[in-house]
Write a protein that holds these residues in place. Structure first.
Motif: not given
Length: 483
Positions: A150-160
């Motif tokens: 979840k930490r990784l997936a959220v970071s992908v969304e925020i980075c995007g």
């Protein structure tokens, strides 16, 4: 009382990660994984209710800052205030506190603890190949595997979002990330354990494979990172950070990021400080295997400096030491970084290791496909009488960071897939890969749920970031005017 005891408790009881008993046969392990869906249905991972004006979340940051170097806290907040993504990088405690209130599978692994997209990168293996893997282990401890994902997936969304990538492409990147994790976990669960343990992600081979399946499109961001990593070693670190004087290499002065030990004004007795660093180094030596000690003994100490690193890590004590081997052209740059409690410990139980330095090192060796050969740990008593724990590693051993601030949709997708591969590998090495793979199943139901969670939690991050900025503007939080 441990440092973790100073944290404001979650409203939820601690998660007992010792209750999971790995079954004997693959079939029993598969059934156990499927049974875990009763406690945490796949669709339940999508749920997050955004809450506004969470000053209590920012208060957690303040409690965390209380055990760090006071003079560096304004710099930490300055770096965190740059964007919603830099804020996210420094708020692993806030997110872990939030995840403790969500459904938990109960299947334990050696978690990274802070598995955001910026904490993966490249480094040189002992065989001189450039590999891609997790590169930050400050928070590693036993915990639920899905918290890392979840930490990784959220970071992908925020980075995007930070890079102006459109909503459809962001969701596609998150979906590919979770899909890669799910598919790789299935593959690892079907492999002989030792084969899975030794598997790794070779950078050149991976980028070649990506480009062959994408019509030859080159991922310039990742290629450039690989080129830079190839020459990022102790020679480069010495050339950048030191100068030659009086027959020795001395650290340059560039406060607050780099301050030579003889210029530190917040220590009353610099001789005593040097003695503590000497003790730190000597104890570190004893944490190494004998063959590693043999290598280290060929180097002679020259100088040390306090070095500020990272975003969320700012304020933790970190030292760099320069040593010389055969002659002045044979430098070795070591980093000694303070290790405090893992954010996971308050929610999932205390570490079994005697010191936090050992926790970090042993966790890294479990998680990472090829750990630094000079990785070790140490401790010493500080001026205030408290024990300070450290882990030690080479500062640069082919380390390559990804320029995540300029990723396009292709770069974000490729990077997220590589991160997910490494995360699945770490979890397969340290947890019940068969149970996790069967919990996830063969459909994209879990992928969709995590993609929805990523959007909701990215919005929560925006809300918390707005509160954080407001408190800085009002003067309630200190913020440096320079970096």
């Amino acid at each position: 009382m441990s440092e973790a005891d100073h944290l404001t408790p979650s409203a939820n009881p601690p998660i007992d990660m010792t209750r999971w008993q790995q079954a004997a046969t693959p079939r029993e392990r598969a059934r156990a994984g499927i049974a875990a869906r009763s406690a945490a249905p796949l669709e339940s991972h999508a749920i997050w209710q955004v809450r506004e004006d969470r000053r209590e979340a920012i208060a957690l940051l303040e409690e965390q800052s209380a055990i760090r170097v006071p003079d560096l806290i304004p710099l930490r907040y300055k770096r965190m205030s740059a964007s919603p993504f830099t804020f996210y990088r420094g708020t692993v405690l806030i997110m872990t506190n939030d995840l403790a209130s969500t459904p938990v599978t109960g299947i334990p692994v050696q978690c990274v603890g802070d598995a955001h997209i910026g904490n993966f990168g490249m480094f040189r293996s002992p065989s001189a190949r450039l590999v891609f893997d997790i590169n930050d282990f400050d928070e590693t401890a036993v915990g639920p595997w899905e918290w890392d994902l979840k930490r990784l997936a959220v970071s992908v969304e925020i980075c995007g979002r930070a890079n102006g990538i459109k909503e459809k492409a962001r969701r596609a990147a998150v979906m590919r990330c979770v899909h890669t994790y799910r598919e790789r976990m299935k593959q690892f669960s079907e492999m002989d354990y030792l084969d899975a343990w030794y598997d790794h992600l070779d950078v050149t081979e991976t980028l070649d494979r990506f480009e062959s399946t994408q019509g030859g499109k080159r991922n310039r961001t990742l290629r450039e990172a690989a080129m830079k990593a190839a020459v990022k070693d102790s020679d480069a670190a010495a050339a950048k950070l030191t100068y030659f004087e009086g027959g020795k290499l001395r650290f340059r002065s560039d406060p607050p990021e780099l301050v030579p030990i003889n210029e530190l004004q917040d220590y009353a007795d610099l001789d005593a400080l040097q003695a503590r660093i000497d003790t730190l180094f000597n104890q570190y030596r004893h944490s190494l295997y004998e063959d590693r000690r043999h290598v280290l003994d060929h180097y002679q100490y020259h100088d040390s400096a306090r070095k500020v690193v990272g975003v969320g890590s700012v304020g933790q004590r970190a030292w760099a030491s320069i040593l010389v081997g055969r002659d002045i052209d044979d430098p070795l740059m070591l980093q000694m970084k303070e290790a405090t409690y893992s954010v996971l410990e308050h929610y999932c139980g205390a570490s079994p290791y005697a010191t936090h330095g050992e926790r970090v090192v042993q966790g890294q060796k479990l998680i990472q496909s090829t750990a630094d050969v000079l990785l070790g740990w140490s401790s010493f008593l500080a001026e205030d009488g408290r024990q300070r724990d450290y882990y030690v590693r080479q500062l640069w051993n082919g380390k390559g960071s990804i320029d995540i601030d300029h990723l396009n949709d292709l770069g974000l997708s490729d990077l997220s897939r590589m991160c997910a591969w490494c995360l699945a590998h770490a979890h397969a090495r340290t947890g019940d890969s068969i149970a996790i793979a069967n919990y996830l199943g063969g459909s994209d139901e879990f992928d969709q749920a995590i993609a929805s969670f990523a959007v909701s939690y990215a919005e929560q991050n925006d809300e918390d970031y707005a509160v954080f900025k407001k408190l800085i503007k009002s003067g309630e939080l200190p913020c440096s005017k320079r970096d």
